[in-house]
Design a protein around this motif. Structure first.
Motif, PDB file in Angstrom:
ATOM      1  N   ASN A  20       0.794  -1.223   0.000  1.00 38.75           N
ATOM      2  CA  ASN A  20       0.000   0.000   0.000  1.00 38.75           C
ATOM      3  C   ASN A  20       0.837   1.290   0.000  1.00 38.75           C
ATOM      4  O   ASN A  20       0.308   2.369   0.251  1.00 38.75           O
ATOM      5  N   ILE A  21       2.103   1.189  -0.298  1.00 37.51           N
ATOM      6  CA  ILE A  21       2.978   2.363  -0.352  1.00 37.51           C
ATOM      7  C   ILE A  21       2.484   3.371  -1.387  1.00 37.51           C
ATOM      8  O   ILE A  21       2.559   4.576  -1.171  1.00 37.51           O
ATOM      9  N   SER A  22       1.949   2.887  -2.496  1.00 32.78           N
ATOM     10  CA  SER A  22       1.488   3.803  -3.539  1.00 32.78           C
ATOM     11  C   SER A  22       0.360   4.699  -3.034  1.00 32.78           C
ATOM     12  O   SER A  22       0.284   5.874  -3.424  1.00 32.78           O
ATOM     13  N   VAL A  23      -0.486   4.195  -2.170  1.00 31.44           N
ATOM     14  CA  VAL A  23      -1.564   5.000  -1.592  1.00 31.44           C
ATOM     15  C   VAL A  23      -0.971   6.139  -0.772  1.00 31.44           C
ATOM     16  O   VAL A  23      -1.391   7.294  -0.892  1.00 31.44           O
ATOM     17  N   LEU A  24       0.019   5.821   0.040  1.00 31.05           N
ATOM     18  CA  LEU A  24       0.686   6.831   0.868  1.00 31.05           C
ATOM     19  C   LEU A  24       1.361   7.886  -0.005  1.00 31.05           C
ATOM     20  O   LEU A  24       1.177   9.086   0.203  1.00 31.05           O
ATOM     21  N   LYS A  25       2.106   7.452  -0.993  1.00 30.22           N
ATOM     22  CA  LYS A  25       2.833   8.393  -1.856  1.00 30.22           C
ATOM     23  C   LYS A  25       1.882   9.293  -2.630  1.00 30.22           C
ATOM     24  O   LYS A  25       2.121  10.489  -2.751  1.00 30.22           O
ATOM     25  N   ASP A  26       0.796   8.731  -3.151  1.00 32.39           N
ATOM     26  CA  ASP A  26      -0.183   9.530  -3.888  1.00 32.39           C
ATOM     27  C   ASP A  26      -0.821  10.587  -2.994  1.00 32.39           C
ATOM     28  O   ASP A  26      -0.990  11.732  -3.398  1.00 32.39           O
ATOM     29  N   PHE A  45       0.356  12.018  -0.275  1.00 35.17           N
ATOM     30  CA  PHE A  45       1.265  13.076   0.131  1.00 35.17           C
ATOM     31  C   PHE A  45       1.855  13.852  -1.039  1.00 35.17           C
ATOM     32  O   PHE A  45       2.305  14.977  -0.867  1.00 35.17           O
ATOM     33  N   GLN A  46       1.825  13.291  -2.227  1.00 34.69           N
ATOM     34  CA  GLN A  46       2.234  14.044  -3.413  1.00 34.69           C
ATOM     35  C   GLN A  46       1.358  15.280  -3.537  1.00 34.69           C
ATOM     36  O   GLN A  46       1.848  16.388  -3.736  1.00 34.69           O
ATOM     37  N   GLU A  47       0.071  15.097  -3.391  1.00 34.81           N
ATOM     38  CA  GLU A  47      -0.870  16.211  -3.469  1.00 34.81           C
ATOM     39  C   GLU A  47      -0.725  17.143  -2.266  1.00 34.81           C
ATOM     40  O   GLU A  47      -0.765  18.362  -2.402  1.00 34.81           O
ATOM     41  N   ALA A  48      -0.545  16.569  -1.086  1.00 37.20           N
ATOM     42  CA  ALA A  48      -0.443  17.375   0.140  1.00 37.20           C
ATOM     43  C   ALA A  48       0.766  18.303   0.110  1.00 37.20           C
ATOM     44  O   ALA A  48       0.689  19.437   0.599  1.00 37.20           O
ATOM     45  N   PHE A  49       1.865  17.867  -0.471  1.00 34.70           N
ATOM     46  CA  PHE A  49       3.062  18.704  -0.546  1.00 34.70           C
ATOM     47  C   PHE A  49       2.819  19.946  -1.410  1.00 34.70           C
ATOM     48  O   PHE A  49       3.470  20.971  -1.218  1.00 34.70           O
ATOM     49  N   HIS A  50       1.895  19.847  -2.346  1.00 26.91           N
ATOM     50  CA  HIS A  50       1.572  20.996  -3.192  1.00 26.91           C
ATOM     51  C   HIS A  50       0.579  21.949  -2.521  1.00 26.91           C
ATOM     52  O   HIS A  50       0.538  23.126  -2.845  1.00 26.91           O
ATOM     53  N   ARG A  51      -0.224  21.435  -1.604  1.00 32.33           N
ATOM     54  CA  ARG A  51      -1.283  22.234  -0.988  1.00 32.33           C
ATOM     55  C   ARG A  51      -0.887  22.912   0.314  1.00 32.33           C
ATOM     56  O   ARG A  51      -1.468  23.930   0.683  1.00 32.33           O
ATOM     57  N   PHE A  52       0.071  22.348   1.054  1.00 23.66           N
ATOM     58  CA  PHE A  52       0.369  22.844   2.391  1.00 23.66           C
ATOM     59  C   PHE A  52       1.858  23.148   2.573  1.00 23.66           C
ATOM     60  O   PHE A  52       2.707  22.490   1.986  1.00 23.66           O
ATOM     61  N   ASN A  53       2.151  24.121   3.443  1.00 22.30           N
ATOM     62  CA  ASN A  53       3.534  24.434   3.814  1.00 22.30           C
ATOM     63  C   ASN A  53       3.959  23.688   5.066  1.00 22.30           C
ATOM     64  O   ASN A  53       5.146  23.574   5.346  1.00 22.30           O
ATOM     65  N   ASN A  86      10.976   3.143   4.833  1.00 25.28           N
ATOM     66  CA  ASN A  86      11.691   3.874   3.784  1.00 25.28           C
ATOM     67  C   ASN A  86      10.800   4.933   3.143  1.00 25.28           C
ATOM     68  O   ASN A  86      11.264   6.031   2.824  1.00 25.28           O
ATOM     69  N   ALA A  87       9.523   4.631   2.965  1.00 24.83           N
ATOM     70  CA  ALA A  87       8.600   5.599   2.372  1.00 24.83           C
ATOM     71  C   ALA A  87       8.438   6.819   3.279  1.00 24.83           C
ATOM     72  O   ALA A  87       8.417   7.960   2.794  1.00 24.83           O
ATOM     73  N   LEU A  88       8.340   6.610   4.581  1.00 26.06           N
ATOM     74  CA  LEU A  88       8.239   7.737   5.507  1.00 26.06           C
ATOM     75  C   LEU A  88       9.538   8.540   5.540  1.00 26.06           C
ATOM     76  O   LEU A  88       9.520   9.772   5.630  1.00 26.06           O
ATOM     77  N   THR A  89      10.653   7.859   5.422  1.00 29.73           N
ATOM     78  CA  THR A  89      11.946   8.539   5.349  1.00 29.73           C
ATOM     79  C   THR A  89      12.030   9.387   4.080  1.00 29.73           C
ATOM     80  O   THR A  89      12.522  10.513   4.106  1.00 29.73           O
ATOM     81  N   GLU A  90      11.525   8.854   2.976  1.00 24.79           N
ATOM     82  CA  GLU A  90      11.499   9.611   1.720  1.00 24.79           C
ATOM     83  C   GLU A  90      10.612  10.846   1.843  1.00 24.79           C
ATOM     84  O   GLU A  90      10.951  11.910   1.313  1.00 24.79           O
ATOM     85  N   LEU A  91       9.473  10.712   2.538  1.00 25.78           N
ATOM     86  CA  LEU A  91       8.608  11.876   2.759  1.00 25.78           C
ATOM     87  C   LEU A  91       9.355  12.953   3.538  1.00 25.78           C
ATOM     88  O   LEU A  91       9.259  14.143   3.231  1.00 25.78           O
ATOM     89  N   HIS A  92      10.109  12.528   4.531  1.00 19.86           N
ATOM     90  CA  HIS A  92      10.897  13.469   5.328  1.00 19.86           C
ATOM     91  C   HIS A  92      11.918  14.192   4.442  1.00 19.86           C
ATOM     92  O   HIS A  92      12.052  15.412   4.495  1.00 19.86           O
ATOM     93  N   SER A  93      12.611  13.447   3.624  1.00 17.89           N
ATOM     94  CA  SER A  93      13.608  14.044   2.717  1.00 17.89           C
ATOM     95  C   SER A  93      12.961  14.991   1.716  1.00 17.89           C
ATOM     96  O   SER A  93      13.476  16.079   1.448  1.00 17.89           O
ATOM     97  N   LYS A  94      11.822  14.579   1.174  1.00 23.17           N
ATOM     98  CA  LYS A  94      11.112  15.429   0.217  1.00 23.17           C
ATOM     99  C   LYS A  94      10.654  16.719   0.885  1.00 23.17           C
ATOM    100  O   LYS A  94      10.705  17.795   0.281  1.00 23.17           O
ATOM    101  N   ALA A  95      10.211  16.626   2.129  1.00 23.52           N
ATOM    102  CA  ALA A  95       9.789  17.829   2.862  1.00 23.52           C
ATOM    103  C   ALA A  95      10.957  18.800   3.002  1.00 23.52           C
ATOM    104  O   ALA A  95      10.791  20.004   2.811  1.00 23.52           O
ATOM    105  N   LEU A  96      12.128  18.290   3.321  1.00 21.41           N
ATOM    106  CA  LEU A  96      13.299  19.148   3.454  1.00 21.41           C
ATOM    107  C   LEU A  96      13.631  19.838   2.131  1.00 21.41           C
ATOM    108  O   LEU A  96      13.921  21.030   2.104  1.00 21.41           O
ATOM    109  N   LEU A  97      13.581  19.093   1.050  1.00 24.43           N
ATOM    110  CA  LEU A  97      13.892  19.649  -0.268  1.00 24.43           C
ATOM    111  C   LEU A  97      12.830  20.632  -0.744  1.00 24.43           C
ATOM    112  O   LEU A  97      13.136  21.581  -1.462  1.00 24.43           O
TER     113      LEU A  97
END
Length: 95
Positions: free
Chosen positions: A22-28, A30-38, A56-67
Motif C-alpha cells: 500500500n505504499i502507492s496509496v501513501l505516496k499519492d 502526500f504528493q498532493e499534500a506537498f503541493h497544498r500545504f507548507n 523507507n517511504a516515511l523517510t522519503e517523505l521526510h527528505s522530500k519535505a526538506l527539499l
C-alpha cells in the motif's frame, strides 16, 4: 488491516498496516499534500505495523519535505519498527 489515511486540513492520521502493498496509496496522498500545504503533520499513533518499505517511504517523505521547504512533523508513538529506525538515524547523525 489495510492502511487507512484520514485527514483534516494538513493533519493526516495513518491507521492499520503500512507495507509494500500500500505504499502507492501513501505516496499519492502526500504528493498532493506537498503541493497544498507548507506544514504537514502525520500521526502514526494507530499504525499497527510498518515493514521496511513503509519505513523507507516515511523517510522519503521526510527528505522530500526538506527539499520542498515543507515543515513535516511525524507524531505519535506508532510501532516499534518506525521508532527504532529514526532513533538509529539520530545516533548516526550525532556521531
Amino acid at each position: 488491516m489495510d492502511l487507512r489515511i484520514t485527514s483534516c486540513n494538513n493533519f493526516f492520521k495513518l491507521k492499520g498496516t503500512l507495507n509494500k502493498k500500500n505504499i502507492s496509496v501513501l505516496k499519492d496522498e502526500f504528493q498532493e499534500a506537498f503541493h497544498r500545504f507548507n506544514t504537514l503533520t502525520i500521526s502514526v499513533e494507530d499504525l499497527e505495523s510498518v515493514d521496511r518499505t513503509g519505513v523507507n517511504a516515511l523517510t522519503e517523505l521526510h527528505s522530500k519535505a526538506l527539499l520542498s521547504n515543507v515543515q513535516l512533523s511525524i507524531v505519535g508513538l506508532g510501532c516499534k519498527e518506525l521508532y527504532d529506525h529514526f532513533k538509529t538515524q539520530e545516533r548516526q547523525e550525532a556521531a
